[in-house]
Motif scaffolding. Structure first.
Motif, PDB file in Angstrom:
ATOM      1  N   ARG A  85       0.817  -1.219   0.000  1.00 22.85           N
ATOM      2  CA  ARG A  85       0.000   0.000   0.000  1.00 22.85           C
ATOM      3  C   ARG A  85       0.848   1.266   0.000  1.00 22.85           C
ATOM      4  NH1 ARG A  85      -5.381  -0.869   1.088  1.00 22.85           N
ATOM      5  NH2 ARG A  85      -5.960  -2.960   1.799  1.00 22.85           N
ATOM      6  N   ARG A  86       2.004   1.212   0.657  1.00 24.21           N
ATOM      7  CA  ARG A  86       2.806   2.425   0.822  1.00 24.21           C
ATOM      8  C   ARG A  86       3.660   2.734  -0.408  1.00 24.21           C
ATOM      9  NH1 ARG A  86       2.564  -0.526   5.435  1.00 24.21           N
ATOM     10  NH2 ARG A  86       1.953   0.539   7.384  1.00 24.21           N
ATOM     11  N   TYR A  87       4.263   1.690  -0.993  1.00 24.32           N
ATOM     12  CA  TYR A  87       5.160   1.879  -2.134  1.00 24.32           C
ATOM     13  C   TYR A  87       4.815   0.853  -3.219  1.00 24.32           C
ATOM     14  CZ  TYR A  87       7.754   4.168   1.619  1.00 24.32           C
ATOM     15  OH  TYR A  87       8.117   4.959   2.678  1.00 24.32           O
ATOM     16  N   PRO A  88       3.717   1.062  -3.931  1.00 22.04           N
ATOM     17  CA  PRO A  88       3.258   0.065  -4.903  1.00 22.04           C
ATOM     18  C   PRO A  88       4.256  -0.219  -6.020  1.00 22.04           C
ATOM     19  CG  PRO A  88       2.010   2.121  -5.092  1.00 22.04           C
ATOM     20  CD  PRO A  88       2.789   2.204  -3.829  1.00 22.04           C
ATOM     21  N   GLY A  89       5.078   0.780  -6.394  1.00 24.61           N
ATOM     22  CA  GLY A  89       6.084   0.537  -7.428  1.00 24.61           C
ATOM     23  C   GLY A  89       7.120  -0.475  -6.975  1.00 24.61           C
ATOM     24  N   LEU A  90       7.546  -0.356  -5.734  1.00 22.20           N
ATOM     25  CA  LEU A  90       8.480  -1.328  -5.157  1.00 22.20           C
ATOM     26  C   LEU A  90       7.826  -2.699  -5.049  1.00 22.20           C
ATOM     27  CD1 LEU A  90      11.071  -2.189  -3.725  1.00 22.20           C
ATOM     28  CD2 LEU A  90      10.173  -1.134  -1.619  1.00 22.20           C
ATOM     29  N   PHE A  91       6.577  -2.723  -4.604  1.00 23.27           N
ATOM     30  CA  PHE A  91       5.834  -3.980  -4.489  1.00 23.27           C
ATOM     31  C   PHE A  91       5.734  -4.682  -5.842  1.00 23.27           C
ATOM     32  CE2 PHE A  91       1.718  -6.192  -4.775  1.00 23.27           C
ATOM     33  CZ  PHE A  91       1.877  -7.135  -3.767  1.00 23.27           C
ATOM     34  N   ARG A  92       5.435  -3.929  -6.898  1.00 28.28           N
ATOM     35  CA  ARG A  92       5.307  -4.536  -8.228  1.00 28.28           C
ATOM     36  C   ARG A  92       6.621  -5.156  -8.677  1.00 28.28           C
ATOM     37  NH1 ARG A  92       2.197   0.099  -9.231  1.00 28.28           N
ATOM     38  NH2 ARG A  92       3.948   1.153 -10.239  1.00 28.28           N
ATOM     39  N   ARG A  93       7.711  -4.468  -8.471  1.00 30.16           N
ATOM     40  CA  ARG A  93       8.997  -5.006  -8.928  1.00 30.16           C
ATOM     41  C   ARG A  93       9.343  -6.290  -8.185  1.00 30.16           C
ATOM     42  NH1 ARG A  93      12.855  -0.891 -11.939  1.00 30.16           N
ATOM     43  NH2 ARG A  93      11.363   0.787 -12.284  1.00 30.16           N
ATOM     44  N   ILE A  94       9.052  -6.339  -6.899  1.00 32.83           N
ATOM     45  CA  ILE A  94       9.332  -7.553  -6.139  1.00 32.83           C
ATOM     46  C   ILE A  94       8.467  -8.702  -6.626  1.00 32.83           C
ATOM     47  CG2 ILE A  94       9.196  -8.636  -3.869  1.00 32.83           C
ATOM     48  CD1 ILE A  94       9.870  -5.896  -2.644  1.00 32.83           C
ATOM     49  N   VAL A  95       7.163  -8.486  -6.669  1.00 34.52           N
ATOM     50  CA  VAL A  95       6.225  -9.575  -6.976  1.00 34.52           C
ATOM     51  C   VAL A  95       6.331 -10.013  -8.432  1.00 34.52           C
ATOM     52  CG1 VAL A  95       3.786 -10.201  -7.096  1.00 34.52           C
ATOM     53  CG2 VAL A  95       4.651  -8.920  -5.129  1.00 34.52           C
ATOM     54  N   VAL A  96       6.357  -9.047  -9.348  1.00 34.87           N
ATOM     55  CA  VAL A  96       6.440  -9.395 -10.771  1.00 34.87           C
ATOM     56  C   VAL A  96       7.780 -10.058 -11.080  1.00 34.87           C
ATOM     57  CG1 VAL A  96       6.527  -8.467 -13.114  1.00 34.87           C
ATOM     58  CG2 VAL A  96       4.795  -7.642 -11.497  1.00 34.87           C
ATOM     59  N   GLY A  97       8.873  -9.492 -10.572  1.00 36.74           N
ATOM     60  CA  GLY A  97      10.183 -10.077 -10.827  1.00 36.74           C
ATOM     61  C   GLY A  97      10.305 -11.478 -10.259  1.00 36.74           C
ATOM     62  N   PHE A  98       9.838 -11.652  -9.026  1.00 38.73           N
ATOM     63  CA  PHE A  98       9.904 -12.959  -8.369  1.00 38.73           C
ATOM     64  C   PHE A  98       9.071 -13.981  -9.136  1.00 38.73           C
ATOM     65  CE2 PHE A  98       9.379 -16.061  -4.962  1.00 38.73           C
ATOM     66  CZ  PHE A  98      10.588 -15.986  -4.295  1.00 38.73           C
ATOM     67  N   GLY A  99       7.855 -13.598  -9.499  1.00 44.34           N
ATOM     68  CA  GLY A  99       6.979 -14.517 -10.222  1.00 44.34           C
ATOM     69  C   GLY A  99       7.511 -14.854 -11.601  1.00 44.34           C
ATOM     70  N   ALA A 100       8.035 -13.851 -12.311  1.00 35.32           N
ATOM     71  CA  ALA A 100       8.592 -14.095 -13.639  1.00 35.32           C
ATOM     72  C   ALA A 100       9.799 -15.015 -13.560  1.00 35.32           C
ATOM     73  CB  ALA A 100       8.979 -12.772 -14.295  1.00 35.32           C
ATOM     74  N   GLY A 101      10.601 -14.840 -12.508  1.00 32.90           N
ATOM     75  CA  GLY A 101      11.755 -15.712 -12.331  1.00 32.90           C
ATOM     76  C   GLY A 101      11.358 -17.157 -12.075  1.00 32.90           C
ATOM     77  N   LEU A 102      10.273 -17.355 -11.326  1.00 33.32           N
ATOM     78  CA  LEU A 102       9.780 -18.713 -11.090  1.00 33.32           C
ATOM     79  C   LEU A 102       9.369 -19.382 -12.393  1.00 33.32           C
ATOM     80  CD1 LEU A 102       7.576 -18.406  -7.862  1.00 33.32           C
ATOM     81  CD2 LEU A 102       9.658 -19.758  -8.126  1.00 33.32           C
ATOM     82  N   VAL A 103       8.576 -18.682 -13.187  1.00 34.96           N
ATOM     83  CA  VAL A 103       8.116 -19.253 -14.450  1.00 34.96           C
ATOM     84  C   VAL A 103       9.290 -19.478 -15.400  1.00 34.96           C
ATOM     85  CG1 VAL A 103       6.654 -18.882 -16.472  1.00 34.96           C
ATOM     86  CG2 VAL A 103       5.839 -18.208 -14.207  1.00 34.96           C
ATOM     87  N   ALA A 104      10.232 -18.540 -15.425  1.00 34.54           N
ATOM     88  CA  ALA A 104      11.402 -18.686 -16.280  1.00 34.54           C
ATOM     89  C   ALA A 104      12.227 -19.911 -15.899  1.00 34.54           C
ATOM     90  CB  ALA A 104      12.262 -17.425 -16.213  1.00 34.54           C
ATOM     91  N   THR A 105      12.239 -20.242 -14.609  1.00 29.13           N
ATOM     92  CA  THR A 105      12.970 -21.427 -14.166  1.00 29.13           C
ATOM     93  C   THR A 105      12.308 -22.694 -14.678  1.00 29.13           C
ATOM     94  OG1 THR A 105      13.645 -20.204 -12.188  1.00 29.13           O
ATOM     95  CG2 THR A 105      13.983 -22.577 -12.150  1.00 29.13           C
ATOM     96  N   LEU A 106      10.998 -22.682 -14.798  1.00 34.14           N
ATOM     97  CA  LEU A 106      10.302 -23.820 -15.408  1.00 34.14           C
ATOM     98  C   LEU A 106      10.749 -23.981 -16.863  1.00 34.14           C
ATOM     99  CD1 LEU A 106       6.677 -23.310 -14.042  1.00 34.14           C
ATOM    100  CD2 LEU A 106       8.243 -25.174 -13.451  1.00 34.14           C
ATOM    101  N   ALA A 107      10.873 -22.862 -17.582  1.00 37.99           N
ATOM    102  CA  ALA A 107      11.345 -22.920 -18.968  1.00 37.99           C
ATOM    103  C   ALA A 107      12.779 -23.448 -19.025  1.00 37.99           C
ATOM    104  CB  ALA A 107      11.259 -21.527 -19.601  1.00 37.99           C
ATOM    105  N   LEU A 108      13.598 -23.014 -18.084  1.00 36.62           N
ATOM    106  CA  LEU A 108      14.979 -23.503 -18.027  1.00 36.62           C
ATOM    107  C   LEU A 108      15.017 -25.000 -17.749  1.00 36.62           C
ATOM    108  CD1 LEU A 108      18.001 -21.827 -16.372  1.00 36.62           C
ATOM    109  CD2 LEU A 108      17.382 -24.116 -15.595  1.00 36.62           C
ATOM    110  N   ASP A 109      14.166 -25.462 -16.837  1.00 35.29           N
ATOM    111  CA  ASP A 109      14.184 -26.873 -16.454  1.00 35.29           C
ATOM    112  C   ASP A 109      13.774 -27.800 -17.586  1.00 35.29           C
ATOM    113  OD1 ASP A 109      15.203 -26.630 -13.962  1.00 35.29           O
ATOM    114  OD2 ASP A 109      13.296 -26.786 -12.892  1.00 35.29           O
TER     115      ASP A 109
END
Length: 252
Positions: A85-109
């Motif tokens: 709620r306080r810093y939504p831009g920071l929140f987006r980078r954490i959540v989107v980056g983390f989630g994208a990295g998870l899916v990308a690891t599936l592609a790598l695997d």
């Protein structure tokens, strides 16, 4: 009125500090579990390969995991919750980056498993990570732990990408820069612990060129998936790369 403790010259220093902690806790700390543990075994203890490699790496991981690795991930989760709620831009980078990295690891695997099946890789990554952390002989223990470490690492590569590059404005640019990032990771994998000392540079002493080619293709595909996902889910407000993002005066 702005809080004088947290704001200087219009820049929210609290947000900047939280962003830096999230970047370090979600990037360097988890990723370095692998290189530091095996670097300790291979360079400090002189065990480059063989049956003593994993137990020696465990000597480092045994204190790094509870004292550094787990607290860093807890801090990352806490910052994400605090920022929602306080810093939504920071929140987006954490959540989107983390989630994208998870899916990308599936592609790598999807490609990494091919290397395991054909013997182009010296071992299965989740097993190596799981044994390093737990030293348990029970697959029911080391396998889920190894899988968690493997996917947390992949997720945090995505977080680093989202923080450093942000939204590019085009899928082509995002695909290019994310692939560049994963090629840097590939270079590190081929030259640093554990692969470098274990298999020779770029796998030259193990299964050349199979090891190099399968990991290269895997990282390219994971980079493409990562870049496209981050580009899709970050917003136009997230166009700044790392330094302007940290120095921006407000978060929306």
């Amino acid at each position: 009125m702005s809080n004088p403790v947290s704001t200087q010259n219009g820049v929210d220093t609290r947000r900047r500090i939280l962003a830096l902690i999230a970047f370090i806790a979600g990037g360097a700390v988890p990723i370095q579990l692998v290189t530091l543990s095996f670097g300790y075994a291979q360079y400090v203890q002189g065990v480059a390969k063989g049956p003593e490699l994993v137990p020696t790496a465990h000597e480092f991981a045994a204190w790094y995991v509870p004292l550094v690795y787990v607290p860093a991930l807890v801090a990352l989760g806490g910052i994400a919750l605090y920022s929602r709620r306080r810093y939504p831009g920071l929140f987006r980078r954490i959540v989107v980056g983390f989630g994208a990295g998870l899916v990308a690891t599936l592609a790598l695997d999807a490609w990494r498993q091919t290397g395991v099946i054909y013997g182009w890789l010296p071992g299965d990554t989740p097993k190596m990570f799981g044994m390093t952390v737990t030293m348990s002989k029970k697959m029911a223990i080391w396998y889920p732990v190894g899988l968690l470490v493997h996917y947390f690492n992949g997720a945090n590569f995505g977080l680093v990408y989202a923080f450093v590059w942000g939204k590019q404005g085009s899928y082509r640019s995002a695909a290019v820069w994310a692939t560049v990032w994963m090629l840097i990771v590939e270079l590190g994998m081929m030259t640093l612990p554990p692969m470098g000392p274990m298999t020779g540079l770029f796998g030259a002493q193990f299964s050349w060129p199979g090891l190099f080619l399968i990991t290269l293709v895997a990282h390219v595909f994971s980079g493409l998936a990562m870049g496209l996902l981050v580009e899709q889910f970050l917003t136009e407000k997230d166009r700044a790369w790392l330094l302007p993002f940290l120095m921006s005066r407000q978060q929306k």
